[in-house]
Scaffold this motif. Structure first.
Motif, PDB file in Angstrom:
ATOM      1  N   ALA A  57       0.824  -1.210   0.000  1.00  0.00           N
ATOM      2  CA  ALA A  57       0.000   0.000   0.000  1.00  0.00           C
ATOM      3  C   ALA A  57       0.858   1.260   0.000  1.00  0.00           C
ATOM      4  O   ALA A  57       0.637   2.178  -0.797  1.00  0.00           O
ATOM      5  CB  ALA A  57      -0.944  -0.016   1.203  1.00  0.00           C
ATOM      6  N   ARG A 117      -7.936   0.879  -3.171  1.00  0.00           N
ATOM      7  CA  ARG A 117      -9.254   1.049  -2.554  1.00  0.00           C
ATOM      8  C   ARG A 117     -10.061  -0.259  -2.617  1.00  0.00           C
ATOM      9  O   ARG A 117     -10.735  -0.625  -1.650  1.00  0.00           O
ATOM     10  CB  ARG A 117     -10.011   2.175  -3.255  1.00  0.00           C
ATOM     11  N   TRP A 163      -8.356  -1.831   1.214  1.00  0.00           N
ATOM     12  CA  TRP A 163      -9.064  -0.926   2.127  1.00  0.00           C
ATOM     13  C   TRP A 163     -10.402  -1.532   2.477  1.00  0.00           C
ATOM     14  O   TRP A 163     -11.136  -2.011   1.601  1.00  0.00           O
ATOM     15  CB  TRP A 163      -9.250   0.440   1.473  1.00  0.00           C
ATOM     16  N   ASP A 164     -10.716  -1.501   3.768  1.00  0.00           N
ATOM     17  CA  ASP A 164     -12.009  -1.964   4.269  1.00  0.00           C
ATOM     18  C   ASP A 164     -12.887  -0.746   4.488  1.00  0.00           C
ATOM     19  O   ASP A 164     -12.651   0.035   5.418  1.00  0.00           O
ATOM     20  CB  ASP A 164     -11.812  -2.746   5.574  1.00  0.00           C
ATOM     21  N   ARG A 201      -9.984   0.895   7.550  1.00  0.00           N
ATOM     22  CA  ARG A 201      -8.579   0.525   7.731  1.00  0.00           C
ATOM     23  C   ARG A 201      -7.970  -0.049   6.453  1.00  0.00           C
ATOM     24  O   ARG A 201      -8.642  -0.677   5.646  1.00  0.00           O
ATOM     25  CB  ARG A 201      -8.447  -0.487   8.865  1.00  0.00           C
ATOM     26  N   LEU A 202      -6.654   0.179   6.332  1.00  0.00           N
ATOM     27  CA  LEU A 202      -5.862  -0.384   5.244  1.00  0.00           C
ATOM     28  C   LEU A 202      -5.249  -1.712   5.659  1.00  0.00           C
ATOM     29  O   LEU A 202      -4.972  -1.948   6.844  1.00  0.00           O
ATOM     30  CB  LEU A 202      -4.725   0.567   4.850  1.00  0.00           C
ATOM     31  N   ARG A 203      -5.019  -2.561   4.673  1.00  0.00           N
ATOM     32  CA  ARG A 203      -4.153  -3.721   4.829  1.00  0.00           C
ATOM     33  C   ARG A 203      -2.792  -3.368   4.238  1.00  0.00           C
ATOM     34  O   ARG A 203      -2.691  -2.535   3.350  1.00  0.00           O
ATOM     35  CB  ARG A 203      -4.735  -4.935   4.110  1.00  0.00           C
ATOM     36  N   ASP A 212       1.909   3.198   5.397  1.00  0.00           N
ATOM     37  CA  ASP A 212       0.860   2.923   4.411  1.00  0.00           C
ATOM     38  C   ASP A 212      -0.166   4.053   4.377  1.00  0.00           C
ATOM     39  O   ASP A 212      -0.560   4.524   3.304  1.00  0.00           O
ATOM     40  CB  ASP A 212       0.170   1.595   4.734  1.00  0.00           C
ATOM     41  N   TYR A 213      -0.586   4.480   5.552  1.00  0.00           N
ATOM     42  CA  TYR A 213      -1.558   5.571   5.613  1.00  0.00           C
ATOM     43  C   TYR A 213      -0.951   6.883   5.131  1.00  0.00           C
ATOM     44  O   TYR A 213      -1.556   7.623   4.343  1.00  0.00           O
ATOM     45  CB  TYR A 213      -2.075   5.728   7.043  1.00  0.00           C
ATOM     46  N   TRP A 233     -11.758  10.420   0.381  1.00  0.00           N
ATOM     47  CA  TRP A 233     -11.023   9.232   0.818  1.00  0.00           C
ATOM     48  C   TRP A 233      -9.730   9.614   1.533  1.00  0.00           C
ATOM     49  O   TRP A 233      -9.353   8.989   2.538  1.00  0.00           O
ATOM     50  CB  TRP A 233     -10.749   8.315  -0.377  1.00  0.00           C
ATOM     51  N   LEU A 254      -8.843   8.329   5.287  1.00  0.00           N
ATOM     52  CA  LEU A 254      -7.606   7.638   5.657  1.00  0.00           C
ATOM     53  C   LEU A 254      -6.839   8.400   6.733  1.00  0.00           C
ATOM     54  O   LEU A 254      -6.287   7.796   7.658  1.00  0.00           O
ATOM     55  CB  LEU A 254      -6.727   7.433   4.427  1.00  0.00           C
ATOM     56  N   THR A 262      -8.540   7.747  10.009  1.00  0.00           N
ATOM     57  CA  THR A 262      -8.215   6.428  10.553  1.00  0.00           C
ATOM     58  C   THR A 262      -6.798   6.403  11.107  1.00  0.00           C
ATOM     59  O   THR A 262      -6.542   5.832  12.180  1.00  0.00           O
ATOM     60  CB  THR A 262      -8.364   5.348   9.464  1.00  0.00           C
TER      61      THR A 262
END
Length: 648
Positions: A340, A390, A394-395, A400-402, A418-419, A436, A440, A443
């Motif tokens: 990511a 995305r 991304w959930d 949250r990101l993976r 990542d964020y 978005w 992010l 989060t």
């Protein structure tokens, strides 16, 4: 140039006369008969430096300066010193009393010339893949010749952004060409069909003759291969240009090939200029450039038939403690990793390219490994990479990101980098609303912010295997997450209205303050943090509002114009009076920006208009002019930011 000869008509004879003899400045005229081939400050000197790929030697003084006279006697009147200067540099002499602007900026020019010289040498060296584009990780020798052949996604977008900035500052197309070479390499060989970008390519590849994997085998050439593939007409000039030799060329330094792995092989490095190669071949420069490009493409096609290095499938789990994970075992090497954070870097660089490269004049032509793509292709690449992250990493429910994706999203949660990098990429992408990016960032603040000490932890809480949550405080090949986040927070403050802006600015100040001790003790450890902190000290960004129909030519022209100059202290807000979705978003986030447009009575279909410091213009040239000027007082902060425990 400095020429020999005597004067006529009763004038005293001089052994040398250079271009300064035609100047009016008393100081410059004092140096008109040095053996140094002096140029006055101007485009003639800059053009020669570009053509011959030489750094500029800048000397600034004035006619009554004692130490200037000493320097002239001891250095500039020396035939030996002058010969060395004339060989290695383009020499420029400036009268500080005639050109105080250059004198005041000489520190900048010295740094700029050092930086651009390094960038040119990197692109000429073997770290640059002359055949396929893109940079290898690093060089093993002092000539930037033989590299460690691994190619990393996190290196290439950052380098592309640096070369784009060099193009903005110098208007020299060679830097734009290197950036294009990086992007076209990524599009050709590092992009998933769905738009995400793979993490890396291995340094090792199979040597079919031995059946073993060897470092760099995919990238190096024997003399016989070059002669066979390029033919007798083109091979001599190509081999001279790239220092290819019958016995191999990894001989510039004892460090180049300490284990004898490349005996008899050639790692391409440009050791002479295009002008020198053209002159030696008795051909024009344009014809020579085209022939070299055709040779590179022939080698690329031949190289594609070799066993290719596998694309790396390791995740660097920063902040998780312990050793870096090794490359997964052979049965898994077909799994291609998409990270990511590194995709965020690519999104940022692609998006910037789509705005900066329209200013190439003339527009870039195909010159392999550069494809000559329209800049809009890079915008599409950025959009596709963002869509991939995305969709797959991304959930939307949790926000949250993976960390990464192979055949599916990893179970590993996203880290602070990542964020940070995804937010940075989305801010550069200037997506329709920016919602978005804000999600992010929200989060990131929720799961990674340290309420007690400020700044961002590397990983989320809740992992029982991690005994201590750490914060990265070193800007290495990958800058620390908080260094990137600090700039993001400052930019978000500039994009949002007064109330929300104050919250972002407060968080940015706390983020910076968390590193005050580290910055005071070892600022060299955090260069990206220092750059972000510089933005914070400026106060508010220069806010550019562009109102017009999305995608319309006049809107695009104004957007492109905003990126003509290097303006890292700028944020751009795009409003479309014909889109209720866009206007409602910005009315919520920045009602002041919407009010500026509405006061003008703009309606759907009206000509696009740019507002800089709230002054409207529809002229792209005016946008370029205003943003090229120094910041005006209206953009300065009411109170200067200061790190706790430091003195101003």
């Amino acid at each position: 140039m400095a020429s020999s000869g005597g004067g006529g008509g009763g004038a005293a004879a001089h052994a040398h006369t250079n271009r300064l003899s035609k100047e009016e400045s008393p100081y410059l005229l004092q140096h008109a008969h040095n053996p140094v081939d002096w140029y006055p400050w101007g485009e003639e000197a800059f053009e020669r430096a570009r053509k011959e790929d030489k750094p500029i030697f800048l000397s600034v003084g004035y006619s009554t300066c004692h130490w200037c006279h000493v320097m002239e006697r001891e250095s500039f009147e020396s035939e030996e010193t002058a010969a060395l200067m004339n060989q290695l540099f383009v020499n420029v002499k400036v009268d500080r009393e005639e050109r105080p602007d250059v004198d005041k900026g000489k520190g900048f020019y010295r740094l700029l010339h050092m930086a651009t010289f390094s960038l040119r040498q990197m692109a000429a060296g073997g770290m640059w893949d002359h055949v396929g584009g893109g940079f290898h990780r690093y060089s093993v020798d002092e000539y930037w010749h033989v590299p460690h052949f691994e190619k990393m996604l996190y290196d290439n977008p950052q380098l592309a952004a640096t070369y784009l900035a060099a193009f903005q500052i110098t208007r020299d197309a060679q830097y734009a060409g290197v950036a294009r070479g990086i992007f076209d390499y990524l599009l050709r060989g590092m992009t998933h069909p769905g738009g995400g970008l793979f993490a890396a390519e291995d340094a090792d590849s199979l040597d079919p003759a031995s059946g073993d994997k060897k470092e760099g085998w995919f990238y190096v050439w024997s003399w016989e291969e070059l002669q066979q593939l390029l033919g007798p007409e083109d091979a001599p000039a190509f081999c001279a240009h790239y220092y290819a030799k019958q016995g191999g060329n990894c001989d510039l330094s004892p460090r180049s090939d300490p284990h004898g792995e490349f005996v008899g092989l050639n790692c391409l490095i440009q050791r002479q200029s295009l002008a020198q190669t053209a002159a030696a071949a008795a051909r024009g420069e344009a014809d020579t450039a085209a022939a070299l490009a055709a040779c590179r493409e022939k080698l690329f096609r031949a190289r594609e038939r070799r066993p290719r290095p596998h694309r790396d499938d390791k995740a660097r789990a920063r902040g998780r403690g312990g050793a870096w994970p090794r490359i997964l075992s052979n049965p898994w090497q077909h799994r291609l990793l998409i990270v990511a954070a590194w995709n965020g870097m690519a999104i940022s660089a692609y998006a910037l390219a789509s705005r900066i490269l329209p200013h190439e004049q003339p527009p870039a032509a195909r010159c392999f490994p550069v494809e000559g793509r329209p800049p809009g292709d890079y915008l599409q690449a950025a959009l596709q990479a963002a869509a991939f992250v995305r969709q797959h990493l991304w959930d939307g429910e949790t926000g949250r990101l993976r960390r990464c994706f192979t055949t599916g999203p990893s179970a590993v949660e996203g880290f602070a980098d990542d964020y940070a990098w995804m937010v940075a990429g989305l801010l550069d992408l200037h997506s329709t609303t920016g919602d978005w990016a804000l999600q992010l960032q929200g989060t990131m603040d929720e799961v990674l912010w340290d309420e007690a000490g400020g700044a961002y932890f590397s990983g989320v809480a809740g992992d029982a295997s991690i005994l201590l949550r750490m914060k990265e405080d070193y800007d290495g090949a990958e800058p620390a997450a908080s260094s990137i986040a600090l700039a993001n927070l400052w930019r978000l403050a500039g994009l949002c209205g007064t109330e929300e802006s104050a919250r972002w600015r407060e968080r940015a100040a706390k983020c910076a303050a968390a590193f005050a001790e580290r910055l005071g003790e070892a600022p060299v450890a955090l260069p990206q943090m220092a750059a972000s902190l510089h933005l914070l000290t400026l106060g508010h960004p220069r806010q550019v509002i562009i109102a017009g129909a999305q995608g319309a030519p006049d809107t695009q022209a104004l957007l492109d114009a905003a990126f003509y100059s290097f303006t890292p202290d700028m944020v751009v807000i795009q409003l479309d009076p014909g889109s209720s979705q866009v206007m409602d978003f910005w009315r919520q986030r920045n009602p002041e920006a919407v009010a500026v447009v509405e006061v003008m009575g703009m309606q759907a279909g009206d000509p696009a208009t740019a507002f800089i410091y709230q002054a409207p213009t529809r002229d792209p040239e005016k946008v370029k002019q205003v943003l090229a000027e120094p910041r005006i007082s209206a953009a300065k902060p009411a109170a200067q930011f200061q790190l706790p425990g430091t003195k101003r």
